[in-house]
Design an enzyme around this catalytic site. Structure first.
Site, mmCIF file in Angstrom:
data_model
loop_
_atom_site.group_PDB
_atom_site.id
_atom_site.type_symbol
_atom_site.label_atom_id
_atom_site.label_comp_id
_atom_site.label_asym_id
_atom_site.label_seq_id
_atom_site.Cartn_x
_atom_site.Cartn_y
_atom_site.Cartn_z
ATOM 1 N N SER A 185 82.128 8.906 64.711
ATOM 2 C CA SER A 185 82.499 10.389 64.660
ATOM 3 C C SER A 185 84.300 10.556 64.468
ATOM 4 O O SER A 185 84.988 9.499 64.846
ATOM 5 C CB SER A 185 82.393 11.261 65.764
ATOM 6 O OG SER A 185 82.871 12.675 65.717
ATOM 7 N N HIS B 190 75.894 14.318 69.653
ATOM 8 C CA HIS B 190 77.039 14.998 69.354
ATOM 9 C C HIS B 190 77.167 15.788 68.400
ATOM 10 O O HIS B 190 78.017 16.980 68.542
ATOM 11 C CB HIS B 190 77.920 13.805 69.135
ATOM 12 C CG HIS B 190 79.173 13.911 68.532
ATOM 13 N ND1 HIS B 190 79.487 14.418 67.321
ATOM 14 C CD2 HIS B 190 80.784 14.015 68.826
ATOM 15 C CE1 HIS B 190 80.670 14.657 66.919
ATOM 16 N NE2 HIS B 190 81.440 14.345 68.092
ATOM 17 N N ASN B 191 76.526 15.870 67.442
ATOM 18 C CA ASN B 191 76.583 16.781 66.185
ATOM 19 C C ASN B 191 75.836 17.976 66.584
ATOM 20 O O ASN B 191 76.485 19.200 66.356
ATOM 21 C CB ASN B 191 75.895 16.128 65.019
ATOM 22 C CG ASN B 191 76.806 15.262 64.362
ATOM 23 O OD1 ASN B 191 77.800 14.540 64.701
ATOM 24 N ND2 ASN B 191 76.618 15.167 63.058
ATOM 25 N N LYS C 267 75.049 9.958 68.769
ATOM 26 C CA LYS C 267 75.836 10.616 67.654
ATOM 27 C C LYS C 267 75.087 11.805 67.113
ATOM 28 O O LYS C 267 75.709 12.996 66.933
ATOM 29 C CB LYS C 267 75.993 9.589 66.521
ATOM 30 C CG LYS C 267 76.707 10.276 65.168
ATOM 31 C CD LYS C 267 77.981 10.721 65.687
ATOM 32 C CE LYS C 267 79.041 11.507 64.652
ATOM 33 N NZ LYS C 267 78.541 11.993 63.512
ATOM 34 N N GLU D 274 78.384 19.614 68.552
ATOM 35 C CA GLU D 274 79.210 20.062 67.683
ATOM 36 C C GLU D 274 79.048 21.596 66.958
ATOM 37 O O GLU D 274 79.776 22.461 66.977
ATOM 38 C CB GLU D 274 79.443 19.139 66.452
ATOM 39 C CG GLU D 274 80.180 19.579 65.339
ATOM 40 C CD GLU D 274 80.435 18.350 64.209
ATOM 41 O OE1 GLU D 274 80.693 17.254 64.939
ATOM 42 O OE2 GLU D 274 80.039 18.586 63.292
HETATM 43 C C1 6PG Z 1 81.597 13.682 62.842
HETATM 44 C C2 6PG Z 1 80.897 14.744 62.028
HETATM 45 C C3 6PG Z 1 80.575 14.307 60.973
HETATM 46 C C4 6PG Z 1 80.077 15.411 59.849
HETATM 47 C C5 6PG Z 1 79.090 16.252 60.303
HETATM 48 C C6 6PG Z 1 79.185 17.572 59.580
HETATM 49 O O1 6PG Z 1 81.376 13.604 63.879
HETATM 50 O O2 6PG Z 1 82.514 13.248 62.189
HETATM 51 O O3 6PG Z 1 80.066 15.381 62.854
HETATM 52 O O4 6PG Z 1 79.466 13.668 60.970
HETATM 53 O O5 6PG Z 1 81.100 16.247 59.427
HETATM 54 O O6 6PG Z 1 77.812 15.830 60.054
HETATM 55 O O7 6PG Z 1 77.861 18.092 59.688
HETATM 56 P P1 6PG Z 1 77.426 19.487 58.770
HETATM 57 O O8 6PG Z 1 77.468 19.179 57.402
HETATM 58 O O9 6PG Z 1 75.690 19.192 59.118
HETATM 59 O O10 6PG Z 1 77.945 20.673 59.298
#
Ligand code: 6PG
Length: 479
Positions: A128, A187-188, A184, A191
């Site tokens: 990430s 984590h998303n 991970k 996010e």
């Molecule tokens: C990270 C982000 C990366 C990505 C996301 C965006 O941890 O660096 O999470 O993995 O930017 O997957 O996800 P979406 O396009 O689904 O918003």
């Protein structure tokens, strides 16, 4: 052979990761890309990296010292399977193939098993931090065997972000097979929740309190000096300050309000549903993105009745502070739910995930990096078997302090017609956890009524059924 590590797939993430690796003492990096032009462009643009350029999988394998260690940075799914299969054919037992993409953890479990049967190590590693993180220090969540981590660990430690607090590199061996990609994925999911909550706070400050984006930017910048300090709050302030060059309007106003997604949020919710873990805040965030991108439904709903103009606030400053507290409390719930699903998956898959260590490696490098992750790490260190993060002393006190403000914000949102699914579902979750009794008793009775699904009683053991269509007597049907 002269390279101790290789990177396959040289789009932005792969190229940046390769440059990061090459810049660290002790690494020599072999690079390979399906179309050789990309390899040539990267190598000539960065002579300082001393890359070993290769133009076939055989050359790539020949360039690597044993055990060969290759990081794949290609699109998740079929492209990843194709590269794995080519590398596996060229590699020998004991070699290590790392998938650094956002893979579905079930794919990682399958791939690890297949490669293990061929004597190869497969490491599914969540990475990430976006493009910038890949180049300067990401947070890395590797799964795979403990044996492979002996080789992979030092390489990852050399490139990972370091936590400001203690300088520790943001990488840990999360667990076997799919554990790294699972973490991970969550984590998303967190996010998504974090971003949705920030967006709701913005909407309430704007539509509820009538602030302009530039003013809200200053509010977020101020929040970023306190307990909400985080990367996402910081970039929100920057985004809200941005003025569109073409129209002179606030940038946020010229961006089409339909949120995209690549799938990891949905996966998180799907996994949680299968595991029976309620992660309602994260789910609302995924659904809110979905709703935003259905213009036909929104158009059809545009005439539905409800309050329109901003509500008259008696004290705007007090409202801003209430929104801050509601955001903080809801964020605690999002993380609490995220760690819940990690804990349930760990016990289901036998992963032995150390939640405190996960919180620590999220302190820097990743998109959800935030000051309070240090507190989460402390909570799990103090009680590794903590059943719910929000119940830990630090967080229950924080939520307790915020809860009045949280209730005011959720009711203001409802009364003023501003959708706040993240704030309100988190509050409902909090209240459900607190409730001495839930109306699930009524649901059990209904289930027994229409389907003889039986129920348990509060006053002793046993499984019971009531003859609803007969004399309404109760019979015991099990222990
Ligand atoms: C990270 C982000 C990366 C990505 C996301 C965006 O941890 O660096 O999470 O993995 O930017 O997957 O996800 P979406 O396009 O689904 O918003």
């Amino acid at each position: 052979p002269s390279a101790n590590v290789g990177v396959v797939g040289l789009a932005v993430m792969g190229a940046n990761l390769a440059r990061n690796l090459a810049s660290r003492e002790g690494n020599r990096v072999a690079v390979y890309n399906r179309s050789p032009e990309r390899t040539r462009t990267l190598v000539s643009a960065h002579p300082e990296a001393g890359f070993v350029a290769t133009e076939s999988v055989a050359d790539f394998a020949a360039a690597l010292t044993r055990p060969r260690t290759a990081i794949i940075m290609v699109q998740a799914g079929k492209a990843t399977d194709a590269v794995i299969s080519e590398l596996a054919d060229a590699f020998e037992p004991g070699d290590i193939i790392i998938d650094g993409g956002n893979a579905q953890y079930t794919d990682t479990i399958r791939r690890e098993l297949e490669l293990r049967q061929r004597g190869l190590h497969f490491v599914g590693a969540g990475i990430s931090g976006g493009e910038e993180g890949a180049l300067n220090g990401p947070s890395i969540m590797p799964g795979g065997s403990a044996e492979s981590y002996e080789t992979v660990g030092p390489i990852f430690r050399s490139i990972a972000a370091r936590a400001e607090e203690d300088g520790e590199p943001c990488v840990t061996h999360v667990g076997t097979d799919g554990a790294g990609h699972f973490v991970k994925m969550v984590h998303n999911g967190i996010e998504y929740a974090d971003m949705q909550l920030i967006a709701e706070a913005f909407d309430l400050l704007r539509r509820g309190a009538g602030f302009e984006p530039a003013e809200i930017a200053e509010i977020f910048a101020e929040w970023n000096t306190g307990e909400l300090e985080s990367y996402l709050i910081e970039i929100t302030a920057e985004v809200l300050r941005q003025v569109d060059a073409r129209t002179g309007r606030p940038f946020v106003d010229v961006v089409l309000d339909q949120a995209g997604q690549k799938g990891t949020g949905t996966w998180t919710v799907q996994a949680a549903l299968s595991l029976g873990t309620p992660i309602s805040g994260i789910a609302e965030a995924v659904f809110a993105r979905g709703l935003s991108s259905h213009p036909e439904q929104r158009l059809a709903g545009a005439h539905l009745e409800g309050p329109g103009s901003p509500i008259a606030l008696e004290d705007r400053d007090a409202f801003v502070e209430d929104v801050r507290q509601a955001l903080y409390a809801s964020k605690i719930i999002a993380y609490s739910q995220g760690f819940d699903v990690i804990r349930t998956a760990a016990s289901q898959y036998g992963w032995h995930i150390d939640s405190g260590a996960v919180a620590k490696i999220w302190r820097a490098g990743c998109i959800i990096r935030a000051r309070f992750l240090g507190r989460i790490a402390e909570a799990y260190q103090a009680d590794p078997s903590l059943v719910s993060l929000v119940t830990a002393p630090f967080f229950s006190e924080a939520a307790g302090r915020a809860q009045q403000a949280w209730r005011r914000v959720v009711s203001t949102a409802a009364l003023s017609g501003v959708p706040a699914p993240g704030f309100s579902s988190s509050l409902a979750y909090y209240d459900a956890l607190r409730a001495p009794r839930l109306p699930a008793s009524l649901i059990q009775a209904q289930r027994d009524f229409f389907g003889a699904h039986t129920y348990r009683r509060i006053d002793g053991p046993g499984v019971f059924h009531t003859e609803w269509s007969g004399d309404r007597s109760e019979t015991q049907t099990g222990e």
